[in-house]
Enzyme design. Sequence first.
Site, mmCIF file in Angstrom:
data_model
loop_
_atom_site.group_PDB
_atom_site.id
_atom_site.type_symbol
_atom_site.label_atom_id
_atom_site.label_comp_id
_atom_site.label_asym_id
_atom_site.label_seq_id
_atom_site.Cartn_x
_atom_site.Cartn_y
_atom_site.Cartn_z
ATOM 1 N N GLU A 48 12.053 -4.621 -5.935
ATOM 2 C CA GLU A 48 11.558 -4.111 -4.650
ATOM 3 C C GLU A 48 11.946 -5.030 -3.500
ATOM 4 O OE1 GLU A 48 10.551 -1.231 -4.271
ATOM 5 O OE2 GLU A 48 9.925 -0.613 -6.278
ATOM 6 N N ARG A 93 -1.634 8.901 -2.859
ATOM 7 C CA ARG A 93 -1.448 10.319 -3.219
ATOM 8 C C ARG A 93 -2.466 10.718 -4.288
ATOM 9 N NH1 ARG A 93 1.544 11.754 -7.167
ATOM 10 N NH2 ARG A 93 2.408 9.667 -7.325
ATOM 11 N N CYS A 144 0.672 -0.892 -5.892
ATOM 12 C CA CYS A 144 1.773 -1.843 -6.100
ATOM 13 C C CYS A 144 2.272 -2.412 -4.780
ATOM 14 C CB CYS A 144 2.922 -1.186 -6.860
ATOM 15 S SG CYS A 144 2.496 -0.892 -8.587
ATOM 16 N N HIS A 166 9.308 -2.995 -10.211
ATOM 17 C CA HIS A 166 8.790 -1.792 -10.867
ATOM 18 C C HIS A 166 9.590 -1.526 -12.137
ATOM 19 C CE1 HIS A 166 6.460 0.060 -7.336
ATOM 20 N NE2 HIS A 166 5.686 0.258 -8.380
HETATM 21 N N1 PCA Z 1 1.961 1.327 -10.487
HETATM 22 C C1 PCA Z 1 1.285 1.798 -9.293
HETATM 23 C C2 PCA Z 1 0.041 0.962 -9.191
HETATM 24 C C3 PCA Z 1 -0.124 0.326 -10.520
HETATM 25 C C4 PCA Z 1 1.147 0.527 -11.206
HETATM 26 O O1 PCA Z 1 1.465 0.044 -12.297
HETATM 27 C C5 PCA Z 1 2.171 1.776 -8.051
HETATM 28 O O2 PCA Z 1 3.397 1.920 -8.178
HETATM 29 O O3 PCA Z 1 1.655 1.637 -6.950
#
Ligand code: PCA
Length: 224
Positions: free
Chosen positions: A88, A98, A151, A174
């Site tokens: 990211e 959402r 996140c 991610h």
């Molecule tokens: N993914 C979510 C929050 C926790 C996770 O593992 C996100 O992408 O915001």
Amino acid sequence: MGGMTRRAPPCMLLTGFDAFGGEPINPSWEAVRALDGARIAGHRMVARQLPTAFARAPRVLRAALRELAPAAAVCVGQAGGRAQVSLERAALNVCDARIADNDGAQPCGEPVVAGGPDAYFSRLSLEACLAALHAARIPAEISNTAGTFVCNQVMYVLLHALRARRSVPAGFVHIPFVPAQVMQRRGTSSMALEHSVAALRVIVATTLDPSAAPRGTHATGREH
Ligand code: PCA
């Protein structure tokens, strides 16, 4: 045994989240847990779980940063549906959900930190990590948005908390669903947990020891 443990190696904080959105597991927690206690590039990995909850995740993260004073920190989350490990680039100062979080909260356009900067950029070497991941044959990309759910909030809080400690690399990654999560989801991408764990190892090693990054691969994956 209180006080300083002088000979303990510096540590690196890795966080993952608990399951949310009706999923039985969260691969981000499974992946960082697999690295808990590992020693990589002279650093001890410490894995902590964050709740997928806007009200609680920042507190747990800040407490871990205070307690551990890590030399580097990477927070990891599940990005269901993505096919590649996502490095990211930025966190926005906004929470816009959402779906409800694990406490039933669903903020709508609120700031992460009132009065904070609009955004923070990752303090990982994204290009070096991407090159190292591609050299390891792991599908990976740089992502320009971590979304606006927990996140993104956690990435923002991480970079805000460390804003004065410029020498501490910090960022957010991610990872996709694991295969078991997509059995009933036709056409949805997944990645074996071992590949996501291998990806995190590469990212950690590249972050802690930039000289270990593969040479001559910096153009890999670039369009021009
Ligand atoms: N993914 C979510 C929050 C926790 C996770 O593992 C996100 O992408 O915001």
